[in-house]
Write a protein that holds these residues in place. Structure first.
Motif, PDB file in Angstrom:
ATOM      1  N   ALA A 212      34.213  67.884  36.390  1.00 51.12           N
ATOM      2  CA  ALA A 212      33.267  68.999  36.330  1.00 51.12           C
ATOM      3  C   ALA A 212      32.327  68.981  37.527  1.00 51.12           C
ATOM      4  O   ALA A 212      32.107  70.010  38.176  1.00 51.12           O
ATOM      5  CB  ALA A 212      32.476  68.922  35.024  1.00 51.12           C
ATOM      6  N   ASN A 213      31.773  67.820  37.831  1.00 48.74           N
ATOM      7  CA  ASN A 213      30.838  67.717  38.949  1.00 48.74           C
ATOM      8  C   ASN A 213      31.504  68.014  40.284  1.00 48.74           C
ATOM      9  O   ASN A 213      30.849  68.483  41.224  1.00 48.74           O
ATOM     10  CB  ASN A 213      30.216  66.323  38.972  1.00 48.74           C
ATOM     11  N   SER A 214      32.810  67.731  40.388  1.00 48.03           N
ATOM     12  CA  SER A 214      33.533  68.026  41.628  1.00 48.03           C
ATOM     13  C   SER A 214      33.823  69.511  41.773  1.00 48.03           C
ATOM     14  O   SER A 214      33.739  70.070  42.875  1.00 48.03           O
ATOM     15  CB  SER A 214      34.850  67.242  41.662  1.00 48.03           C
ATOM     16  N   ALA A 215      34.142  70.186  40.664  1.00 42.55           N
ATOM     17  CA  ALA A 215      34.587  71.582  40.733  1.00 42.55           C
ATOM     18  C   ALA A 215      33.436  72.587  40.749  1.00 42.55           C
ATOM     19  O   ALA A 215      33.529  73.628  41.416  1.00 42.55           O
ATOM     20  CB  ALA A 215      35.510  71.877  39.555  1.00 42.55           C
ATOM     21  N   LEU A 216      32.376  72.317  40.029  1.00 43.35           N
ATOM     22  CA  LEU A 216      31.309  73.310  39.870  1.00 43.35           C
ATOM     23  C   LEU A 216      30.739  73.859  41.176  1.00 43.35           C
ATOM     24  O   LEU A 216      30.485  75.067  41.276  1.00 43.35           O
ATOM     25  CB  LEU A 216      30.176  72.730  39.010  1.00 43.35           C
ATOM     26  N   PRO A 217      30.540  73.029  42.206  1.00 39.95           N
ATOM     27  CA  PRO A 217      29.975  73.586  43.453  1.00 39.95           C
ATOM     28  C   PRO A 217      30.860  74.648  44.108  1.00 39.95           C
ATOM     29  O   PRO A 217      30.355  75.443  44.914  1.00 39.95           O
ATOM     30  CB  PRO A 217      29.853  72.338  44.359  1.00 39.95           C
ATOM     31  N   SER A 231      34.729  72.242  27.147  1.00 36.97           N
ATOM     32  CA  SER A 231      34.771  70.851  27.587  1.00 36.97           C
ATOM     33  C   SER A 231      35.639  70.047  26.635  1.00 36.97           C
ATOM     34  O   SER A 231      35.737  70.353  25.446  1.00 36.97           O
ATOM     35  CB  SER A 231      33.363  70.244  27.621  1.00 36.97           C
ATOM     36  N   ILE A 232      36.283  69.025  27.190  1.00 36.96           N
ATOM     37  CA  ILE A 232      37.001  68.061  26.364  1.00 36.96           C
ATOM     38  C   ILE A 232      36.042  66.907  26.103  1.00 36.96           C
ATOM     39  O   ILE A 232      35.744  66.118  26.993  1.00 36.96           O
ATOM     40  CB  ILE A 232      38.279  67.550  27.057  1.00 36.96           C
ATOM     41  N   GLY A 233      35.515  66.828  24.889  1.00 37.07           N
ATOM     42  CA  GLY A 233      34.614  65.741  24.528  1.00 37.07           C
ATOM     43  C   GLY A 233      33.155  66.024  24.835  1.00 37.07           C
ATOM     44  O   GLY A 233      32.816  66.885  25.657  1.00 37.07           O
ATOM     45  N   THR A 234      32.298  65.277  24.178  1.00 37.96           N
ATOM     46  CA  THR A 234      30.857  65.496  24.308  1.00 37.96           C
ATOM     47  C   THR A 234      30.281  64.954  25.609  1.00 37.96           C
ATOM     48  O   THR A 234      29.277  65.463  26.105  1.00 37.96           O
ATOM     49  CB  THR A 234      30.125  64.844  23.123  1.00 37.96           C
ATOM     50  N   THR A 235      30.906  63.925  26.179  1.00 43.07           N
ATOM     51  CA  THR A 235      30.398  63.381  27.447  1.00 43.07           C
ATOM     52  C   THR A 235      30.535  64.417  28.556  1.00 43.07           C
ATOM     53  O   THR A 235      29.611  64.627  29.353  1.00 43.07           O
ATOM     54  CB  THR A 235      31.155  62.098  27.829  1.00 43.07           C
ATOM     55  N   THR A 236      31.692  65.077  28.606  1.00 45.33           N
ATOM     56  CA  THR A 236      31.901  66.149  29.579  1.00 45.33           C
ATOM     57  C   THR A 236      30.980  67.323  29.286  1.00 45.33           C
ATOM     58  O   THR A 236      30.447  67.952  30.200  1.00 45.33           O
ATOM     59  CB  THR A 236      33.366  66.602  29.576  1.00 45.33           C
ATOM     60  N   ALA A 237      30.788  67.620  28.003  1.00 39.56           N
ATOM     61  CA  ALA A 237      29.886  68.706  27.611  1.00 39.56           C
ATOM     62  C   ALA A 237      28.473  68.447  28.121  1.00 39.56           C
ATOM     63  O   ALA A 237      27.799  69.355  28.627  1.00 39.56           O
ATOM     64  CB  ALA A 237      29.887  68.861  26.095  1.00 39.56           C
ATOM     65  N   ASP A 238      28.019  67.216  27.998  1.00 40.66           N
ATOM     66  CA  ASP A 238      26.674  66.865  28.473  1.00 40.66           C
ATOM     67  C   ASP A 238      26.550  67.085  29.977  1.00 40.66           C
ATOM     68  O   ASP A 238      25.534  67.587  30.466  1.00 40.66           O
ATOM     69  CB  ASP A 238      26.360  65.407  28.139  1.00 40.66           C
ATOM     70  N   ALA A 239      27.601  66.686  30.719  1.00 42.46           N
ATOM     71  CA  ALA A 239      27.565  66.864  32.171  1.00 42.46           C
ATOM     72  C   ALA A 239      27.509  68.344  32.547  1.00 42.46           C
ATOM     73  O   ALA A 239      26.796  68.727  33.481  1.00 42.46           O
ATOM     74  CB  ALA A 239      28.793  66.207  32.799  1.00 42.46           C
ATOM     75  N   LEU A 240      28.235  69.163  31.823  1.00 40.63           N
ATOM     76  CA  LEU A 240      28.251  70.604  32.114  1.00 40.63           C
ATOM     77  C   LEU A 240      26.913  71.261  31.780  1.00 40.63           C
ATOM     78  O   LEU A 240      26.384  72.051  32.563  1.00 40.63           O
ATOM     79  CB  LEU A 240      29.383  71.276  31.331  1.00 40.63           C
ATOM     80  N   THR A 241      26.364  70.945  30.621  1.00 39.38           N
ATOM     81  CA  THR A 241      25.095  71.566  30.229  1.00 39.38           C
ATOM     82  C   THR A 241      23.948  71.126  31.141  1.00 39.38           C
ATOM     83  O   THR A 241      23.038  71.910  31.423  1.00 39.38           O
ATOM     84  CB  THR A 241      24.760  71.241  28.761  1.00 39.38           C
ATOM     85  N   LYS A 242      24.001  69.893  31.621  1.00 35.88           N
ATOM     86  CA  LYS A 242      22.973  69.425  32.559  1.00 35.88           C
ATOM     87  C   LYS A 242      23.035  70.202  33.866  1.00 35.88           C
ATOM     88  O   LYS A 242      22.042  70.290  34.596  1.00 35.88           O
ATOM     89  CB  LYS A 242      23.150  67.937  32.821  1.00 35.88           C
ATOM     90  N   SER A 243      24.217  70.751  34.165  1.00 34.38           N
ATOM     91  CA  SER A 243      24.387  71.560  35.377  1.00 34.38           C
ATOM     92  C   SER A 243      24.100  73.033  35.120  1.00 34.38           C
ATOM     93  O   SER A 243      24.299  73.872  36.000  1.00 34.38           O
ATOM     94  CB  SER A 243      25.809  71.404  35.922  1.00 34.38           C
ATOM     95  N   GLY A 244      23.644  73.357  33.913  1.00 29.19           N
ATOM     96  CA  GLY A 244      23.277  74.732  33.600  1.00 29.19           C
ATOM     97  C   GLY A 244      24.406  75.593  33.094  1.00 29.19           C
ATOM     98  O   GLY A 244      24.256  76.816  32.984  1.00 29.19           O
ATOM     99  N   VAL A 245      25.540  74.991  32.767  1.00 29.23           N
ATOM    100  CA  VAL A 245      26.700  75.748  32.285  1.00 29.23           C
ATOM    101  C   VAL A 245      26.571  75.998  30.792  1.00 29.23           C
ATOM    102  O   VAL A 245      26.235  75.092  30.019  1.00 29.23           O
ATOM    103  CB  VAL A 245      28.009  74.987  32.575  1.00 29.23           C
ATOM    104  N   VAL A 246      26.831  77.240  30.382  1.00 29.27           N
ATOM    105  CA  VAL A 246      26.817  77.604  28.962  1.00 29.27           C
ATOM    106  C   VAL A 246      28.230  77.437  28.413  1.00 29.27           C
ATOM    107  O   VAL A 246      29.181  78.049  28.921  1.00 29.27           O
ATOM    108  CB  VAL A 246      26.339  79.050  28.763  1.00 29.27           C
TER     109      VAL A 246
END
Length: 271
Positions: A212-217, A231-246
């Motif tokens: 996620a962190n590699s693709a979002l930019p 997201s697959i799993g809550t860890t990935t979900a946390d990373a996405l939401t921290k980046s402002g993704v809904v």
């Protein structure tokens, strides 16, 4: 050598294929057939894979020496299919010491379990836990009072220490050598620009925080705002939401069937 770009788009097939929606899987390239891609296509939903990360092996000689001394460990923890592959690569032409089959073996996710059985005839337990954090209680219960020897858990340079931290509280030692490094795919930006646009109703699926962190930019803001994101799993979900993704959904189990069940309602308006 890993393929830097694997793009599978279901085009020119049957009229019943859902061409309005396009599912994009941001994940590591599969070394064989990708079960997620096949499962989604089997439901007549257009799907493509954009590999977001690549892998570089390291410290395999050290891992090989550890695999030669199973008597020093109480068992193995395999946290991903890539970890299983690292065992195979470190051993090269050697066979895994048969003594490991009499040791405890734990796996995160069914894909990891399946590969461990295929490559080494191991019998891992715990794959139903779905994620590393949920595996710790299973390990504690399985080991019981057998805590004298450490567990061996090959890992990536980005692996969180969820299991090690949880087990240390139970006086269980985990030795976790780094055996592969996770790096961004060198062609990621190019592949995203070529493969994702507003001509479809996009469903974007992210499999890992690093992916996620590699693709979002490289994803345009209007694509992120108009796409359904899973997201697959809550860890990935946390990373996405921290980046402002809904997020439109979080897949609790890392299986193709669970992901498909999450995607289907998002495509119900397709004719």
């Amino acid at each position: 050598m890993y393929f830097y770009f694997l793009l599978f788009i279901l085009l020119g097939r049957s009229q019943c294929v859902n061409m309005k929606h396009l599912v994009t899987l941001f994940k590591a390239a599969a070394e064989d057939k990708d079960l997620y891609h096949e499962t989604i296509q089997s439901a007549n939903i257009s799907c493509q894979i954009i590999p977001v990360i690549d892998f570089r092996c390291c410290n395999l000689d050290g891992l090989k020496e550890k695999l030669r001394t199973p008597e020093k460990y109480s068992g193995l923890i395999l946290s991903s299919p890539r970890c299983v592959t690292s065992l195979k690569q470190s051993l090269a032409s050697e066979e895994l010491d048969p003594a490991w089959k009499n040791k405890h073996c734990f796996a995160v996710g069914p894909a990891t379990e399946k590969l461990a059985r295929k490559l080494f005839d191991l019998n891992p337990v715990g794959s139903e836990a779905g994620k590393a954090a949920n595996l710790a209680p299973i390990i504690v219960k399985s080991l019981g009072t057998q805590k004298d020897l450490p567990l061996l858990m090959p890992a990536s340079n980005l692996a969180p220490d969820n299991i090690s931290s949880a087990l240390s509280k139970e006086n269980i030692t985990v030795y976790s050598p780094t055996v592969y490094e996770t790096i961004p795919s060198p062609h990621l930006e190019e592949n995203i620009v070529k493969s994702i646009n507003a001509s479809h109703e996009n469903i974007l699926v992210f499999f890992s925080p690093s992916g996620a962190n590699s693709a979002l930019p490289f994803l345009e803001q209007n694509i992120l705002k108009t796409s359904k994101i899973i997201s697959i799993g809550t860890t990935t979900a946390d990373a996405l939401t921290k980046s402002g993704v809904v997020l439109s959904g979080v897949c609790q189990q890392p299986t193709a069937e669970s992901l498909l069940e999450l995607i289907k309602p998002l495509t119900h308006d397709a004719k």
